[in-house]
Design a protein around this motif. Structure first.
Motif, PDB file in Angstrom:
ATOM      1  N   TRP A  55      73.135 119.223  11.958  1.00 16.61           N
ATOM      2  CA  TRP A  55      73.872 118.663  10.826  1.00 16.61           C
ATOM      3  C   TRP A  55      73.781 117.138  10.820  1.00 16.61           C
ATOM      4  N   LEU A  56      73.916 116.504  11.967  1.00 16.99           N
ATOM      5  CA  LEU A  56      73.782 115.051  12.055  1.00 16.99           C
ATOM      6  C   LEU A  56      72.400 114.607  11.576  1.00 16.99           C
ATOM      7  N   ALA A  57      71.375 115.363  11.965  1.00 13.64           N
ATOM      8  CA  ALA A  57      70.022 115.016  11.544  1.00 13.64           C
ATOM      9  C   ALA A  57      69.889 115.043  10.025  1.00 13.64           C
ATOM     10  N   SER A  58      70.632 115.935   9.376  1.00 14.84           N
ATOM     11  CA  SER A  58      70.595 115.990   7.910  1.00 14.84           C
ATOM     12  C   SER A  58      71.175 114.725   7.290  1.00 14.84           C
ATOM     13  N   LEU A  59      71.951 113.966   8.077  1.00 15.09           N
ATOM     14  CA  LEU A  59      72.507 112.690   7.625  1.00 15.09           C
ATOM     15  C   LEU A  59      71.597 111.524   7.994  1.00 15.09           C
ATOM     16  N   GLY A  60      70.461 111.815   8.629  1.00 13.87           N
ATOM     17  CA  GLY A  60      69.535 110.766   9.031  1.00 13.87           C
ATOM     18  C   GLY A  60      69.829 110.163  10.386  1.00 13.87           C
ATOM     19  N   VAL A  61      70.644 110.857  11.190  1.00 14.13           N
ATOM     20  CA  VAL A  61      71.063 110.343  12.493  1.00 14.13           C
ATOM     21  C   VAL A  61      70.492 111.222  13.604  1.00 14.13           C
ATOM     22  N   ALA A  62      69.823 110.603  14.568  1.00 15.32           N
ATOM     23  CA  ALA A  62      69.333 111.336  15.740  1.00 15.32           C
ATOM     24  C   ALA A  62      70.486 111.586  16.708  1.00 15.32           C
ATOM     25  N   SER A  63      70.326 112.566  17.574  1.00 17.68           N
ATOM     26  CA  SER A  63      71.353 112.823  18.589  1.00 17.68           C
ATOM     27  C   SER A  63      70.712 113.293  19.882  1.00 17.68           C
ATOM     28  N   LEU A  85      86.040 122.100  17.810  1.00 21.67           N
ATOM     29  CA  LEU A  85      86.273 121.912  16.371  1.00 21.67           C
ATOM     30  C   LEU A  85      85.252 120.999  15.701  1.00 21.67           C
ATOM     31  N   ILE A  86      84.151 120.694  16.393  1.00 20.60           N
ATOM     32  CA  ILE A  86      83.226 119.692  15.873  1.00 20.60           C
ATOM     33  C   ILE A  86      82.583 120.087  14.549  1.00 20.60           C
ATOM     34  N   ASN A  87      82.523 121.393  14.251  1.00 19.09           N
ATOM     35  CA  ASN A  87      81.882 121.826  13.013  1.00 19.09           C
ATOM     36  C   ASN A  87      82.862 122.230  11.919  1.00 19.09           C
ATOM     37  N   LEU A  88      84.143 122.043  12.140  1.00 14.98           N
ATOM     38  CA  LEU A  88      85.100 122.316  11.079  1.00 14.98           C
ATOM     39  C   LEU A  88      84.906 121.302   9.950  1.00 14.98           C
ATOM     40  N   PRO A  89      85.164 121.696   8.696  1.00 18.71           N
ATOM     41  CA  PRO A  89      84.970 120.757   7.581  1.00 18.71           C
ATOM     42  C   PRO A  89      85.720 119.441   7.763  1.00 18.71           C
ATOM     43  N   ALA A  90      86.956 119.480   8.228  1.00 18.44           N
ATOM     44  CA  ALA A  90      87.720 118.241   8.397  1.00 18.44           C
ATOM     45  C   ALA A  90      87.084 117.343   9.447  1.00 18.44           C
ATOM     46  N   ALA A  91      86.562 117.943  10.524  1.00 17.79           N
ATOM     47  CA  ALA A  91      85.907 117.158  11.574  1.00 17.79           C
ATOM     48  C   ALA A  91      84.589 116.584  11.068  1.00 17.79           C
ATOM     49  N   ARG A  92      83.821 117.387  10.368  1.00 19.18           N
ATOM     50  CA  ARG A  92      82.538 116.906   9.847  1.00 19.18           C
ATOM     51  C   ARG A  92      82.734 115.796   8.813  1.00 19.18           C
ATOM     52  N   ASN A  93      83.689 115.968   7.925  1.00 20.13           N
ATOM     53  CA  ASN A  93      83.927 114.956   6.903  1.00 20.13           C
ATOM     54  C   ASN A  93      84.309 113.628   7.547  1.00 20.13           C
ATOM     55  N   ALA A  94      85.180 113.682   8.537  1.00 19.87           N
ATOM     56  CA  ALA A  94      85.599 112.463   9.222  1.00 19.87           C
ATOM     57  C   ALA A  94      84.425 111.841   9.977  1.00 19.87           C
ATOM     58  N   THR A  95      83.621 112.686  10.609  1.00 25.22           N
ATOM     59  CA  THR A  95      82.468 112.198  11.362  1.00 25.22           C
ATOM     60  C   THR A  95      81.437 111.562  10.447  1.00 25.22           C
ATOM     61  N   ALA A  96      81.149 112.208   9.328  1.00 23.93           N
ATOM     62  CA  ALA A  96      80.166 111.673   8.389  1.00 23.93           C
ATOM     63  C   ALA A  96      80.587 110.306   7.866  1.00 23.93           C
ATOM     64  N   ALA A  97      81.857 110.164   7.517  1.00 24.41           N
ATOM     65  CA  ALA A  97      82.343 108.874   7.028  1.00 24.41           C
ATOM     66  C   ALA A  97      82.273 107.815   8.110  1.00 24.41           C
ATOM     67  N   PHE A  98      82.598 108.208   9.337  1.00 25.34           N
ATOM     68  CA  PHE A  98      82.605 107.256  10.453  1.00 25.34           C
ATOM     69  C   PHE A  98      81.203 106.749  10.766  1.00 25.34           C
ATOM     70  N   VAL A  99      80.248 107.671  10.918  1.00 30.51           N
ATOM     71  CA  VAL A  99      78.893 107.229  11.271  1.00 30.51           C
ATOM     72  C   VAL A  99      78.242 106.454  10.143  1.00 30.51           C
ATOM     73  N   ALA A 100      78.546 106.817   8.893  1.00 36.80           N
ATOM     74  CA  ALA A 100      77.985 106.075   7.769  1.00 36.80           C
ATOM     75  C   ALA A 100      78.463 104.638   7.798  1.00 36.80           C
ATOM     76  N   ASP A 101      79.707 104.434   8.212  1.00 36.34           N
ATOM     77  CA  ASP A 101      80.273 103.093   8.251  1.00 36.34           C
ATOM     78  C   ASP A 101      79.752 102.278   9.424  1.00 36.34           C
ATOM     79  N   VAL A 102      79.812 102.851  10.632  1.00 34.66           N
ATOM     80  CA  VAL A 102      79.481 102.053  11.822  1.00 34.66           C
ATOM     81  C   VAL A 102      77.980 101.965  12.090  1.00 34.66           C
ATOM     82  N   LEU A 103      77.187 102.873  11.511  1.00 35.01           N
ATOM     83  CA  LEU A 103      75.746 102.865  11.778  1.00 35.01           C
ATOM     84  C   LEU A 103      74.925 102.352  10.595  1.00 35.01           C
TER      85      LEU A 103
END
Length: 276
Positions: free
Chosen positions: A98-106, A256-274
């Motif tokens: 899922w992270l890769a779909s956002l353009g982020v390696a892991s 809980l890393i794949n729950l919608p609330a966790a993913r939404n928060a993660t996506a917003a966070f990485v988009a901002d800091v990265l």
């Protein structure tokens, strides 16, 4: 970075009042609690790596760190420190893709590259936990050093993330050189799992903490938590941090890393800091 502020999703954890229960007896298996040079190198070589299409110039890559394809471009990276279940937890691979779909390696180092690595069923003694936390900290240092050398990694855009056991080492990290950190399923508080939290957060460092309001290990729902004043999240540890976000998810499981609330928060966070 835009100011994220402190966002706290308020939830009421049921059954946390005056519940009393006999503390269960945990169990420890295995004997190795410190990496050798060989096992530390293997923890990186065997790490689960997922590269987005931009990094490869073709299809996304999922495989071992040691098998990475030639690089086409540098991309931001999340280094993920797994929990006590290891990389066998299917949720980790799903989250990385899922992270890769956002353009982020892991990159997720393999702690079980250490032969006969100790495992446990909680609760056990704090000295055992602390040996494990020190081992996980060594994995962070090795992974960071290796990632920064890779032609597909942007060394100026690295986020450190972890879940549960792995999040203790992530929260304690004080080495610098990261854009932010994500702490899943850990409360950053004194409890049965640590002798002391020893959090390494910098002033106004970007931090995302996502945890269940009824986490079975680190919320007040746990009758043997070992801290009657615990809040079950990292708000106290991050007090005054204007770039911290706390997401408390009602009724969520420990993983809980794949729950919608966790993913939404993660996506917003990485988009901002990265962002570049």
């Amino acid at each position: 970075m835009n100011t994220i502020g402190m966002a706290l999703a308020v939830a009421v954890a049921l059954g946390t009042g005056s519940v009393r229960a006999q503390q269960p007896q945990g169990e420890v298996k295995g004997s190795a609690s410190a990496h050798t040079a060989a096992s530390l190198a293997a923890s990186v070589a065997n790490a689960a790596l997922v590269l987005p299409a931009r990094a490869t110039g073709g299809a996304a890559f999922a495989g071992k760190f040691s098998d990475a394809p030639p690089a086409a471009a540098r991309v931001p990276v999340v280094i993920f420190i797994h929990g006590s279940s290891g990389l066998g937890l299917a949720a980790i691979g799903e989250w990385q893709r899922w992270l890769a779909s956002l353009g982020v390696a892991s990159v997720a180092p393999d702690s079980f590259a250490l032969p006969d690595r100790i495992t446990y069923t909680s609760p056990v003694d704090k000295a055992t936990y602390e040996k494990i936390h020190a081992m996980r900290a060594a994995e962070i240092d090795a992974a960071l050093a290796a990632v920064r050398r890779q032609p597909w990694a942007d060394p100026g855009r690295i986020v450190l993330a972890g879940t549960s056991e792995g999040s203790v080492a992530v929260a304690r990290y004080s080495g610098g050189g990261i854009s932010g950190r994500i702490v899943y399923a850990w409360s950053c508080e004194p409890n049965y799992f640590v002798t002391d939290p020893r959090n390494g957060f910098g002033a106004d460092e970007p931090v995302l903490n996502v945890i269940s309001a009824v986490d079975p290990f680190f919320s007040p729902s746990n009758p043997w938590l070992g801290n009657p004043s615990a809040r079950g999240h990292c708000a106290e540890a991050l007090r005054g941090d204007k770039n911290a976000v706390i997401v408390l998810i009602p009724g969520a499981p420990h993983t809980l890393i794949n729950l919608p609330a966790a993913r939404n928060a993660t996506a917003a966070f990485v988009a901002d800091v990265l962002k570049p």
